[in-house]
Design a protein around this motif. Structure first.
Motif, PDB file in Angstrom:
ATOM      1  N   LEU A 227      -7.342  49.688  53.841  1.00 22.76           N
ATOM      2  CA  LEU A 227      -6.980  51.009  54.361  1.00 22.76           C
ATOM      3  C   LEU A 227      -5.807  50.927  55.331  1.00 22.76           C
ATOM      4  O   LEU A 227      -4.926  51.799  55.325  1.00 22.76           O
ATOM      5  CB  LEU A 227      -8.183  51.664  55.033  1.00 22.76           C
ATOM      6  N   LEU A 228      -5.766  49.895  56.161  1.00 18.79           N
ATOM      7  CA  LEU A 228      -4.615  49.717  57.055  1.00 18.79           C
ATOM      8  C   LEU A 228      -3.329  49.492  56.260  1.00 18.79           C
ATOM      9  O   LEU A 228      -2.266  49.993  56.629  1.00 18.79           O
ATOM     10  CB  LEU A 228      -4.855  48.535  57.998  1.00 18.79           C
ATOM     11  N   PHE A 229      -3.439  48.742  55.167  1.00 19.46           N
ATOM     12  CA  PHE A 229      -2.254  48.506  54.344  1.00 19.46           C
ATOM     13  C   PHE A 229      -1.788  49.797  53.666  1.00 19.46           C
ATOM     14  O   PHE A 229      -0.595  50.078  53.597  1.00 19.46           O
ATOM     15  CB  PHE A 229      -2.570  47.436  53.290  1.00 19.46           C
ATOM     16  N   LEU A 230      -2.733  50.596  53.174  1.00 20.89           N
ATOM     17  CA  LEU A 230      -2.357  51.826  52.476  1.00 20.89           C
ATOM     18  C   LEU A 230      -1.753  52.866  53.414  1.00 20.89           C
ATOM     19  O   LEU A 230      -0.836  53.595  53.027  1.00 20.89           O
ATOM     20  CB  LEU A 230      -3.573  52.419  51.762  1.00 20.89           C
ATOM     21  N   PHE A 231      -2.248  52.954  54.632  1.00 23.16           N
ATOM     22  CA  PHE A 231      -1.796  53.978  55.566  1.00 23.16           C
ATOM     23  C   PHE A 231      -0.958  53.385  56.702  1.00 23.16           C
ATOM     24  O   PHE A 231      -0.921  53.924  57.799  1.00 23.16           O
ATOM     25  CB  PHE A 231      -3.005  54.721  56.144  1.00 23.16           C
ATOM     26  N   ARG A 232      -0.249  52.273  56.428  1.00 24.45           N
ATOM     27  CA  ARG A 232       0.514  51.614  57.484  1.00 24.45           C
ATOM     28  C   ARG A 232       1.677  52.463  57.974  1.00 24.45           C
ATOM     29  O   ARG A 232       2.024  52.413  59.147  1.00 24.45           O
ATOM     30  CB  ARG A 232       0.987  50.251  57.017  1.00 24.45           C
ATOM     31  N   HIS A 233       2.298  53.266  57.123  1.00 15.37           N
ATOM     32  CA  HIS A 233       3.423  54.095  57.554  1.00 15.37           C
ATOM     33  C   HIS A 233       2.947  55.255  58.422  1.00 15.37           C
ATOM     34  O   HIS A 233       3.609  55.608  59.396  1.00 15.37           O
ATOM     35  CB  HIS A 233       4.200  54.615  56.344  1.00 15.37           C
ATOM     36  N   GLN A 234       1.815  55.847  58.097  1.00 13.10           N
ATOM     37  CA  GLN A 234       1.281  56.940  58.912  1.00 13.10           C
ATOM     38  C   GLN A 234       0.818  56.443  60.271  1.00 13.10           C
ATOM     39  O   GLN A 234       0.857  57.156  61.258  1.00 13.10           O
ATOM     40  CB  GLN A 234       0.102  57.624  58.195  1.00 13.10           C
ATOM     41  N   LEU A 235       0.385  55.176  60.325  1.00 13.51           N
ATOM     42  CA  LEU A 235      -0.095  54.609  61.579  1.00 13.51           C
ATOM     43  C   LEU A 235       1.019  53.992  62.405  1.00 13.51           C
ATOM     44  O   LEU A 235       0.800  53.591  63.530  1.00 13.51           O
ATOM     45  CB  LEU A 235      -1.164  53.547  61.292  1.00 13.51           C
ATOM     46  N   GLY A 236       2.215  53.893  61.850  1.00 14.94           N
ATOM     47  CA  GLY A 236       3.344  53.340  62.590  1.00 14.94           C
ATOM     48  C   GLY A 236       3.561  51.860  62.374  1.00 14.94           C
ATOM     49  O   GLY A 236       4.386  51.247  63.039  1.00 14.94           O
ATOM     50  N   PHE A 237       2.824  51.259  61.452  1.00  8.76           N
ATOM     51  CA  PHE A 237       3.019  49.838  61.146  1.00  8.76           C
ATOM     52  C   PHE A 237       4.038  49.707  60.020  1.00  8.76           C
ATOM     53  O   PHE A 237       4.133  50.546  59.146  1.00  8.76           O
ATOM     54  CB  PHE A 237       1.712  49.181  60.690  1.00  8.76           C
ATOM     55  N   GLY A 238       4.781  48.630  60.033  1.00  6.14           N
ATOM     56  CA  GLY A 238       5.686  48.336  58.931  1.00  6.14           C
ATOM     57  C   GLY A 238       6.838  49.309  58.802  1.00  6.14           C
ATOM     58  O   GLY A 238       7.317  49.559  57.709  1.00  6.14           O
ATOM     59  N   GLY A 239       7.297  49.855  59.908  1.00  6.46           N
ATOM     60  CA  GLY A 239       8.383  50.815  59.852  1.00  6.46           C
ATOM     61  C   GLY A 239       9.760  50.202  59.912  1.00  6.46           C
ATOM     62  O   GLY A 239      10.740  50.920  60.077  1.00  6.46           O
TER      63      GLY A 239
ATOM     64  N   LEU B 214     -22.389  39.364  53.770  1.00  4.57           N
ATOM     65  CA  LEU B 214     -21.624  39.989  52.691  1.00  4.57           C
ATOM     66  C   LEU B 214     -21.167  41.386  53.085  1.00  4.57           C
ATOM     67  O   LEU B 214     -20.029  41.782  52.805  1.00  4.57           O
ATOM     68  CB  LEU B 214     -22.471  40.040  51.420  1.00  4.57           C
ATOM     69  N   ALA B 215     -22.023  42.125  53.763  1.00  8.26           N
ATOM     70  CA  ALA B 215     -21.658  43.478  54.202  1.00  8.26           C
ATOM     71  C   ALA B 215     -20.522  43.441  55.210  1.00  8.26           C
ATOM     72  O   ALA B 215     -19.598  44.265  55.150  1.00  8.26           O
ATOM     73  CB  ALA B 215     -22.878  44.177  54.794  1.00  8.26           C
TER      74      ALA B 215
ATOM     75  N   VAL C 122     -12.318  46.229  53.351  1.00  8.35           N
ATOM     76  CA  VAL C 122     -12.031  47.661  53.204  1.00  8.35           C
ATOM     77  C   VAL C 122     -11.123  48.140  54.330  1.00  8.35           C
ATOM     78  O   VAL C 122     -10.170  48.892  54.095  1.00  8.35           O
ATOM     79  CB  VAL C 122     -13.350  48.469  53.162  1.00  8.35           C
ATOM     80  N   VAL C 123     -11.373  47.701  55.555  1.00  2.60           N
ATOM     81  CA  VAL C 123     -10.525  48.105  56.687  1.00  2.60           C
ATOM     82  C   VAL C 123      -9.106  47.586  56.508  1.00  2.60           C
ATOM     83  O   VAL C 123      -8.131  48.316  56.744  1.00  2.60           O
ATOM     84  CB  VAL C 123     -11.136  47.610  58.015  1.00  2.60           C
ATOM     85  N   LEU C 124      -8.941  46.350  56.061  1.00  2.00           N
ATOM     86  CA  LEU C 124      -7.598  45.804  55.846  1.00  2.00           C
ATOM     87  C   LEU C 124      -6.854  46.543  54.736  1.00  2.00           C
ATOM     88  O   LEU C 124      -5.650  46.803  54.841  1.00  2.00           O
ATOM     89  CB  LEU C 124      -7.679  44.312  55.529  1.00  2.00           C
TER      90      LEU C 124
END
Length: 70
Positions: A42-54, A30-31, A38-40
């Motif tokens: 966070l990646l979705f929320l900060f995808r523009h700062q990380l260069g994804f989905g541009g 479960l952990a 949680v990682v997915l």
């Protein structure tokens, strides 16, 4: 050396129940699943700062069609 509880009472039988198997070890799984979620998120929320989905797709408002009939 005698115990303080030896007041002419009969000795009581004590039983210890030890559970083995059966759903006791699911906390680690479960952990890990929650950590991946949680990682997915966070990646979705900060995808523009990380260069994804541009990718920016521009769609024209009108399309000109020229039909030549002979």
């Amino acid at each position: 050396m005698a115990d303080d509880n030896d007041r002419d009472e009969p000795e009581r039988e004590r039983t210890t129940i030890v559970e083995t198997g059966g759903g006791g070890g699911g906390g680690g799984v479960l952990a890990v699943v929650l950590l991946i979620i949680v990682v997915l998120v966070l990646l979705f929320l900060f995808r523009h700062q990380l260069g994804f989905g541009g990718t920016n797709v521009s769609v024209p408002n009108t399309v000109d069609v020229n039909v030549n009939t002979h």
